[in-house]
Scaffold this motif. Structure first.
Motif, PDB file in Angstrom:
ATOM      1  N   VAL A  54       0.844  -1.202   0.000  1.00 29.09           N
ATOM      2  CA  VAL A  54       0.000   0.000   0.000  1.00 29.09           C
ATOM      3  C   VAL A  54       0.876   1.247   0.000  1.00 29.09           C
ATOM      4  O   VAL A  54       1.890   1.289   0.694  1.00 29.09           O
ATOM      5  N   LYS A  72      -2.114  -0.393  -5.019  1.00 28.38           N
ATOM      6  CA  LYS A  72      -3.090  -0.036  -3.978  1.00 28.38           C
ATOM      7  C   LYS A  72      -2.645   1.264  -3.317  1.00 28.38           C
ATOM      8  O   LYS A  72      -1.677   1.275  -2.558  1.00 28.38           O
ATOM      9  N   ILE A 113      -5.674   1.217   5.591  1.00 31.60           N
ATOM     10  CA  ILE A 113      -4.539   0.458   5.057  1.00 31.60           C
ATOM     11  C   ILE A 113      -4.853  -1.028   5.040  1.00 31.60           C
ATOM     12  O   ILE A 113      -4.594  -1.731   4.045  1.00 31.60           O
ATOM     13  N   ALA A 134      -5.212  -3.176   1.614  1.00 34.24           N
ATOM     14  CA  ALA A 134      -4.262  -4.286   1.443  1.00 34.24           C
ATOM     15  C   ALA A 134      -5.003  -5.585   1.158  1.00 34.24           C
ATOM     16  O   ALA A 134      -4.506  -6.459   0.438  1.00 34.24           O
TER      17      ALA A 134
END
Length: 214
Positions: free
Chosen positions: A53, A80, A118, A122
């Motif tokens: 990420v 991402k 996050i 992910a």
């Protein structure tokens, strides 16, 4: 043992990056592997370090956040990217999500929101801060949206879900074994049926319908 989520922090203020790093260092499943203060460096670091990420600000010198998102996503359709910005206006959310970001939260959000965003991104989900979603114009009720969903063909429904998850038209074409132009046409039809113009709005509808979680 589960692998840690590898994160790159991108913000032009060293103090802000230090704060992010300190916050994330308390999470057992997150590892900040690099930092950058400009988009150009972020693009290079992405190629070199292959993070899970990227947490990225929009307002930076140089090419800026939006162009950084576009360049990274053009190189890797699976990238991402979580935008972490002072801007809470929907125009910024729309532009970031349309550029390829998978999430958007503001710097005024609670610290745990960054961690949650996050983790969600992910895991392959899309994440838009709840308060921002409430600011999004909603023309229809849940019942209206369900009626519209019922009019979608099976293929349109597949494309709708993948667009709502933040996948690009190119990536959807690969996943569904369709031509890019076919997917682009489906996307236009879907947005027209829902009377929306952005990926963020499609994600909002999917969350309202309970198809995706926020």
């Amino acid at each position: 043992m589960k692998d840690k989520i590898k994160v790159i922090l991108v913000d032009d203020h060293a103090v802000v990056r230090a704060g992010f790093r300190m916050l994330l260092s308390t999470e057992a499943d997150i590892d900040v592997i690099a930092e950058a203060e400009r988009g150009e460096a972020a693009c290079q670091l992405y190629l070199e370090r292959q993070p899970d990420v990227i947490v990225l600000d929009l307002s930076m010198p140089g090419i800026g956040g939006l162009e950084s998102i576009r360049r990274i996503c053009n190189r890797d359709g699976n990238a991402k990217i979580l935008v972490f910005s002072v801007h809470d206006e929907m125009v910024y959310v729309d532009r970031a999500m349309n550029a390829g970001a998978r999430g958007y939260i503001t710097k005024n959000s609670a610290p745990n929101i960054l961690v949650t965003a996050i983790q969600k991104i992910a895991a392959g989900e899309i994440y838009i801060e709840q308060g921002l979603m409430k600011n999004m114009p909603t023309q229809n009720s849940e019942a209206d949206y369900r009626t519209i969903v019922d009019t979608l063909s099976p293929r349109e429904f597949d494309v709708f879900l993948l667009l709502a998850k933040g996948l690009t038209a190119h990536k959807i074409a690969e996943e569904l074994c369709l031509g890019y132009k076919t997917v682009a046409n489906y996307g236009t039809q879907i947005r027209s049926k829902f009377k929306v113009s952005s990926v963020a709005e499609l994600a909002h509808i999917a969350i309202i319908l309970g198809i995706m979680r926020n």
